[in-house]
Structure formats: C-alpha cells, structure tokens
Scaffold this motif. Structure first.
Motif, PDB file in Angstrom:
ATOM      1  N   GLY A 168       0.847  -1.186   0.000  1.00 57.27           N
ATOM      2  CA  GLY A 168       0.000   0.000   0.000  1.00 57.27           C
ATOM      3  C   GLY A 168       0.881   1.235   0.000  1.00 57.27           C
ATOM      4  N   SER A 169       0.299   2.381   0.301  1.00 61.75           N
ATOM      5  CA  SER A 169       1.089   3.611   0.290  1.00 61.75           C
ATOM      6  C   SER A 169       2.001   3.683   1.508  1.00 61.75           C
ATOM      7  CB  SER A 169       0.170   4.825   0.241  1.00 61.75           C
ATOM      8  OG  SER A 169      -0.654   4.859   1.386  1.00 61.75           O
ATOM      9  N   VAL A 170       3.166   4.326   1.308  1.00 63.84           N
ATOM     10  CA  VAL A 170       4.157   4.530   2.354  1.00 63.84           C
ATOM     11  C   VAL A 170       4.450   6.018   2.397  1.00 63.84           C
ATOM     12  CG1 VAL A 170       6.525   4.061   3.085  1.00 63.84           C
ATOM     13  CG2 VAL A 170       5.184   2.256   1.996  1.00 63.84           C
ATOM     14  N   ALA A 171       4.341   6.647   3.582  1.00 66.79           N
ATOM     15  CA  ALA A 171       4.626   8.081   3.681  1.00 66.79           C
ATOM     16  C   ALA A 171       5.260   8.409   5.021  1.00 66.79           C
ATOM     17  CB  ALA A 171       3.355   8.892   3.502  1.00 66.79           C
ATOM     18  N   VAL A 172       6.372   9.139   4.965  1.00 61.39           N
ATOM     19  CA  VAL A 172       7.012   9.725   6.133  1.00 61.39           C
ATOM     20  C   VAL A 172       7.091  11.217   5.821  1.00 61.39           C
ATOM     21  CG1 VAL A 172       9.077   9.790   7.578  1.00 61.39           C
ATOM     22  CG2 VAL A 172       8.361   7.629   6.534  1.00 61.39           C
ATOM     23  N   VAL A 173       6.206  12.012   6.423  1.00 57.79           N
ATOM     24  CA  VAL A 173       6.102  13.432   6.092  1.00 57.79           C
ATOM     25  C   VAL A 173       6.124  14.255   7.374  1.00 57.79           C
ATOM     26  CG1 VAL A 173       4.689  15.192   4.965  1.00 57.79           C
ATOM     27  CG2 VAL A 173       4.767  12.878   4.022  1.00 57.79           C
ATOM     28  N   SER A 174       6.974  15.291   7.385  1.00 50.98           N
ATOM     29  CA  SER A 174       7.093  16.208   8.528  1.00 50.98           C
ATOM     30  C   SER A 174       7.266  15.447   9.833  1.00 50.98           C
ATOM     31  CB  SER A 174       5.872  17.130   8.610  1.00 50.98           C
ATOM     32  OG  SER A 174       5.796  17.935   7.457  1.00 50.98           O
ATOM     33  N   SER A 175       8.171  14.475   9.808  1.00 51.28           N
ATOM     34  CA  SER A 175       8.416  13.627  10.970  1.00 51.28           C
ATOM     35  C   SER A 175       9.864  13.721  11.400  1.00 51.28           C
ATOM     36  CB  SER A 175       8.111  12.168  10.627  1.00 51.28           C
ATOM     37  OG  SER A 175       6.766  12.020  10.256  1.00 51.28           O
ATOM     38  N   THR A 176      10.114  13.334  12.647  1.00 56.35           N
ATOM     39  CA  THR A 176      11.473  13.150  13.147  1.00 56.35           C
ATOM     40  C   THR A 176      11.627  11.680  13.493  1.00 56.35           C
ATOM     41  OG1 THR A 176      11.605  15.389  14.022  1.00 56.35           O
ATOM     42  CG2 THR A 176      13.146  13.769  14.927  1.00 56.35           C
ATOM     43  N   VAL A 177      12.609  11.045  12.874  1.00 50.55           N
ATOM     44  CA  VAL A 177      12.879   9.630  13.125  1.00 50.55           C
ATOM     45  C   VAL A 177      14.212   9.540  13.834  1.00 50.55           C
ATOM     46  CG1 VAL A 177      13.202   7.372  12.077  1.00 50.55           C
ATOM     47  CG2 VAL A 177      11.597   8.987  11.051  1.00 50.55           C
ATOM     48  N   VAL A 212       8.998  10.383   1.266  1.00 47.61           N
ATOM     49  CA  VAL A 212       9.798  10.789   2.421  1.00 47.61           C
ATOM     50  C   VAL A 212      10.054  12.275   2.209  1.00 47.61           C
ATOM     51  CG1 VAL A 212      11.890  10.437   3.774  1.00 47.61           C
ATOM     52  CG2 VAL A 212      10.864   8.498   2.568  1.00 47.61           C
ATOM     53  N   ALA A 213       9.340  13.136   2.961  1.00 54.29           N
ATOM     54  CA  ALA A 213       9.382  14.576   2.688  1.00 54.29           C
ATOM     55  C   ALA A 213       9.389  15.387   3.970  1.00 54.29           C
ATOM     56  CB  ALA A 213       8.169  14.971   1.847  1.00 54.29           C
ATOM     57  N   ALA A 214      10.172  16.472   3.960  1.00 53.19           N
ATOM     58  CA  ALA A 214      10.200  17.455   5.042  1.00 53.19           C
ATOM     59  C   ALA A 214      10.399  16.798   6.404  1.00 53.19           C
ATOM     60  CB  ALA A 214       8.933  18.302   5.034  1.00 53.19           C
ATOM     61  N   SER A 215      11.223  15.768   6.441  1.00 49.01           N
ATOM     62  CA  SER A 215      11.454  15.024   7.678  1.00 49.01           C
ATOM     63  C   SER A 215      12.915  15.101   8.088  1.00 49.01           C
ATOM     64  CB  SER A 215      11.052  13.555   7.496  1.00 49.01           C
ATOM     65  OG  SER A 215       9.660  13.460   7.311  1.00 49.01           O
ATOM     66  N   THR A 216      13.174  14.767   9.348  1.00 53.24           N
ATOM     67  CA  THR A 216      14.525  14.675   9.878  1.00 53.24           C
ATOM     68  C   THR A 216      14.782  13.227  10.252  1.00 53.24           C
ATOM     69  OG1 THR A 216      14.458  16.926  10.733  1.00 53.24           O
ATOM     70  CG2 THR A 216      16.103  15.445  11.691  1.00 53.24           C
ATOM     71  N   VAL A 217      15.871  12.684   9.735  1.00 58.14           N
ATOM     72  CA  VAL A 217      16.265  11.313  10.043  1.00 58.14           C
ATOM     73  C   VAL A 217      17.592  11.382  10.793  1.00 58.14           C
ATOM     74  CG1 VAL A 217      16.855   9.048   9.093  1.00 58.14           C
ATOM     75  CG2 VAL A 217      15.094  10.449   7.981  1.00 58.14           C
ATOM     76  N   ASP A 218      17.593  10.939  12.049  1.00 55.17           N
ATOM     77  CA  ASP A 218      18.807  10.940  12.870  1.00 55.17           C
ATOM     78  C   ASP A 218      19.588   9.654  12.651  1.00 55.17           C
ATOM     79  OD1 ASP A 218      18.266  13.418  13.969  1.00 55.17           O
ATOM     80  OD2 ASP A 218      17.219  12.596  15.699  1.00 55.17           O
ATOM     81  N   GLY A 219      19.943   9.414  11.422  1.00 53.70           N
ATOM     82  CA  GLY A 219      20.680   8.218  11.025  1.00 53.70           C
ATOM     83  C   GLY A 219      20.668   8.131   9.521  1.00 53.70           C
ATOM     84  N   THR A 264      16.233  16.366   6.118  1.00 50.25           N
ATOM     85  CA  THR A 264      17.505  16.495   6.807  1.00 50.25           C
ATOM     86  C   THR A 264      17.892  15.110   7.276  1.00 50.25           C
ATOM     87  OG1 THR A 264      16.966  18.726   7.554  1.00 50.25           O
ATOM     88  CG2 THR A 264      18.690  17.555   8.765  1.00 50.25           C
ATOM     89  N   VAL A 265      19.058  14.638   6.822  1.00 48.87           N
ATOM     90  CA  VAL A 265      19.508  13.294   7.159  1.00 48.87           C
ATOM     91  C   VAL A 265      20.866  13.398   7.829  1.00 48.87           C
ATOM     92  CG1 VAL A 265      20.058  11.009   6.249  1.00 48.87           C
ATOM     93  CG2 VAL A 265      18.219  12.347   5.208  1.00 48.87           C
ATOM     94  N   ARG A 266      20.977  12.879   9.045  1.00 47.12           N
ATOM     95  CA  ARG A 266      22.226  12.934   9.813  1.00 47.12           C
ATOM     96  C   ARG A 266      22.993  11.628   9.675  1.00 47.12           C
ATOM     97  NH1 ARG A 266      18.534  15.929  13.294  1.00 47.12           N
ATOM     98  NH2 ARG A 266      19.099  18.109  13.055  1.00 47.12           N
ATOM     99  N   GLY A 267      23.099  11.179   8.471  1.00 51.76           N
ATOM    100  CA  GLY A 267      23.806   9.970   8.074  1.00 51.76           C
ATOM    101  C   GLY A 267      23.794   9.963   6.562  1.00 51.76           C
ATOM    102  N   PRO A 268      24.327   8.921   5.947  1.00 52.76           N
ATOM    103  CA  PRO A 268      24.286   8.898   4.491  1.00 52.76           C
ATOM    104  C   PRO A 268      22.873   8.663   3.956  1.00 52.76           C
ATOM    105  CG  PRO A 268      25.273   6.888   5.361  1.00 52.76           C
ATOM    106  CD  PRO A 268      25.025   7.782   6.529  1.00 52.76           C
ATOM    107  N   ALA A 269      22.577   9.281   2.832  1.00 54.28           N
ATOM    108  CA  ALA A 269      21.336   9.018   2.087  1.00 54.28           C
ATOM    109  C   ALA A 269      21.785   8.261   0.827  1.00 54.28           C
ATOM    110  CB  ALA A 269      20.622  10.305   1.731  1.00 54.28           C
ATOM    111  N   VAL A 270      21.364   6.993   0.718  1.00 57.59           N
ATOM    112  CA  VAL A 270      21.914   6.151  -0.339  1.00 57.59           C
ATOM    113  C   VAL A 270      20.823   5.483  -1.153  1.00 57.59           C
ATOM    114  CG1 VAL A 270      24.071   5.716   0.917  1.00 57.59           C
ATOM    115  CG2 VAL A 270      22.142   4.178   1.216  1.00 57.59           C
ATOM    116  N   GLY A 271      21.239   4.948  -2.297  1.00 51.38           N
ATOM    117  CA  GLY A 271      20.316   4.247  -3.193  1.00 51.38           C
ATOM    118  C   GLY A 271      19.292   5.191  -3.766  1.00 51.38           C
ATOM    119  N   GLN A 272      18.060   4.737  -3.861  1.00 46.40           N
ATOM    120  CA  GLN A 272      16.979   5.542  -4.416  1.00 46.40           C
ATOM    121  C   GLN A 272      16.706   6.786  -3.581  1.00 46.40           C
ATOM    122  OE1 GLN A 272      14.142   2.258  -4.370  1.00 46.40           O
ATOM    123  NE2 GLN A 272      13.909   2.499  -6.582  1.00 46.40           N
TER     124      GLN A 272
END
Length: 70
Positions: free
Chosen positions: A4-13, A31-38, A57-65
C-alpha cells in the motif's frame, strides 16, 4: 515490503530509515520534510521514493533511491 502507500512526512525519526522492495502500484513512497537521525537507505522500490519538493535532513548517508531526497 509494503503493498500500500508509504509516507514519512514532517516527521522526526530517531534512527535509520530503510525502504526496501515496496511495490505501491502507481503511488510513489514519500519521504518529505522530515529529519532522520541516522542513515536513509532505499532500494528496490517500484516506483522510487519522492520528496514532493520538500527536502529532508539526514544525519547519516542518504543512499540508493533515497540519495536525491535531501
């Protein structure tokens, strides 16, 4: 591996985000307007994830797609 649909929006992970082998038909995983601490890693998703023009904002590498979502 969602079908089904997958969405991570305006979140902090607080940790890594991994999207792998999601087949959501004609709806891209979001995956939009979110902060990923990893790392943010995406592979094998059809279609590829998008950020709706709202970078993450990603505080680790953003890789692949997900490399273009920051």
């Amino acid at each position: 591996g969602a079908t089904g649909s997958v969405a991570v929006v305006s979140s902090t992970v607080r940790g890594p985000v991994v999207l792998t082998n999601n087949t959501t038909g004609d709806v891209e995983p979001i995956v939009a307007a979110s902060t990923v601490d990893g790392p943010l890693s995406c592979t094998g998703n059809a279609p590829a994830p998008i950020n709706l023009g709202a970078p993450n904002t990603v505080r680790g590498p953003a890789v692949g797609q997900c490399s273009g979502l920051v």
